[in-house]
Design a protein around this motif. Structure first.
Motif, short mmCIF file in Angstrom:
data_model
loop_
_atom_site.label_atom_id
_atom_site.label_comp_id
_atom_site.label_asym_id
_atom_site.label_seq_id
_atom_site.Cartn_x
_atom_site.Cartn_y
_atom_site.Cartn_z
N ALA A 101 63.74 85.74 119.97
CA ALA A 101 63.69 86.27 121.33
C ALA A 101 62.24 86.39 121.80
O ALA A 101 61.33 86.55 120.99
CB ALA A 101 64.38 87.63 121.38
N GLN A 102 62.06 86.31 123.10
CA GLN A 102 60.73 86.38 123.70
C GLN A 102 60.62 87.61 124.58
O GLN A 102 61.56 87.94 125.29
CB GLN A 102 60.48 85.13 124.56
N GLU A 103 59.46 88.27 124.55
CA GLU A 103 59.19 89.36 125.48
C GLU A 103 58.69 88.74 126.78
O GLU A 103 57.93 87.79 126.77
CB GLU A 103 58.13 90.30 124.92
N LEU A 104 59.11 89.31 127.89
CA LEU A 104 58.73 88.79 129.21
C LEU A 104 58.07 89.91 129.99
O LEU A 104 58.64 90.99 130.13
CB LEU A 104 59.96 88.27 129.95
N ARG A 105 56.87 89.62 130.50
CA ARG A 105 56.14 90.58 131.33
C ARG A 105 55.52 89.83 132.50
O ARG A 105 55.19 88.66 132.38
CB ARG A 105 55.03 91.25 130.53
N VAL A 106 55.35 90.53 133.60
CA VAL A 106 54.70 89.94 134.77
C VAL A 106 53.32 90.57 134.91
O VAL A 106 53.14 91.77 134.69
CB VAL A 106 55.54 90.11 136.06
N PHE A 107 52.33 89.74 135.24
CA PHE A 107 50.99 90.25 135.50
C PHE A 107 50.95 90.85 136.90
O PHE A 107 51.51 90.28 137.83
CB PHE A 107 49.94 89.13 135.42
N GLY A 108 50.30 91.97 137.03
CA GLY A 108 50.08 92.54 138.36
C GLY A 108 49.09 91.68 139.11
O GLY A 108 48.12 91.19 138.54
N PHE A 109 49.34 91.49 140.39
CA PHE A 109 48.46 90.65 141.20
C PHE A 109 47.19 91.40 141.53
O PHE A 109 47.23 92.55 141.99
CB PHE A 109 49.17 90.25 142.51
N ASP A 110 46.07 90.78 141.28
CA ASP A 110 44.76 91.34 141.63
C ASP A 110 44.15 90.43 142.68
O ASP A 110 43.74 89.31 142.39
CB ASP A 110 43.86 91.40 140.39
N PRO A 111 44.10 90.89 143.93
CA PRO A 111 43.61 90.01 145.01
C PRO A 111 42.16 89.62 144.86
O PRO A 111 41.70 88.68 145.51
CB PRO A 111 43.82 90.86 146.27
N GLN A 112 41.41 90.27 144.00
CA GLN A 112 40.01 89.91 143.80
C GLN A 112 39.81 88.93 142.65
O GLN A 112 38.68 88.53 142.39
CB GLN A 112 39.17 91.17 143.57
N SER A 113 40.90 88.56 141.99
CA SER A 113 40.73 87.63 140.86
C SER A 113 40.86 86.19 141.29
O SER A 113 41.27 85.88 142.38
CB SER A 113 41.75 87.94 139.78
#
Length: 113
Positions: A101-113
């Motif tokens: 099984a795989q863990e799934l996470r979403v990155f928070g959007f950083d508008p300055q990146s």
């Protein structure tokens, strides 16, 4: 679009004897599919032969990671996908290829990146 982290700890991979080559081949095939689909960002595994270090703001280097945190090991893939449903589908492909099984996470959007 959002970037999703799909990962697993090393202990999750309980590959039967003689099947590691096939698992590697199958996992690389999924990565090639992600590249062909234009969603691939990065993939790799933590080199467990190189111990982590903590680096402070004053550049002091201390051997080892955070003592209170579980070790970071295993493999990871970052994909740029339009939805959580797409991320789940890719995570399922990787789970099938890696036999875990795989863990799934979403990155928070950083508008300055």
């Amino acid at each position: 679009m959002a970037k999703y982290l799909i990962s697993f700890p090393s202990a999750a991979m309980a590959v039967p004897d003689g099947e590691m080559e096939a698992v590697g081949r199958d996992a690389h095939a999924v990565i090639e599919q992600a590249k062909a689909a234009g969603v691939y960002v990065f993939a790799g595994g933590i080199d467990e032969n190189v111990p982590p270090v903590l680096v402070s703001a004053d550049r002091m280097v201390t051997e080892g990671g955070y003592p209170w945190a579980r070790p970071l090991d295993g493999g990871l893939t970052v994909l740029d996908l339009p939805s959580r449903e797409e991320a789940v589908a890719w995570a399922a492909r990787l789970a099938k290829a890696c036999l875990c099984a795989q863990e799934l996470r979403v990155f928070g959007f950083d508008p300055q990146s």
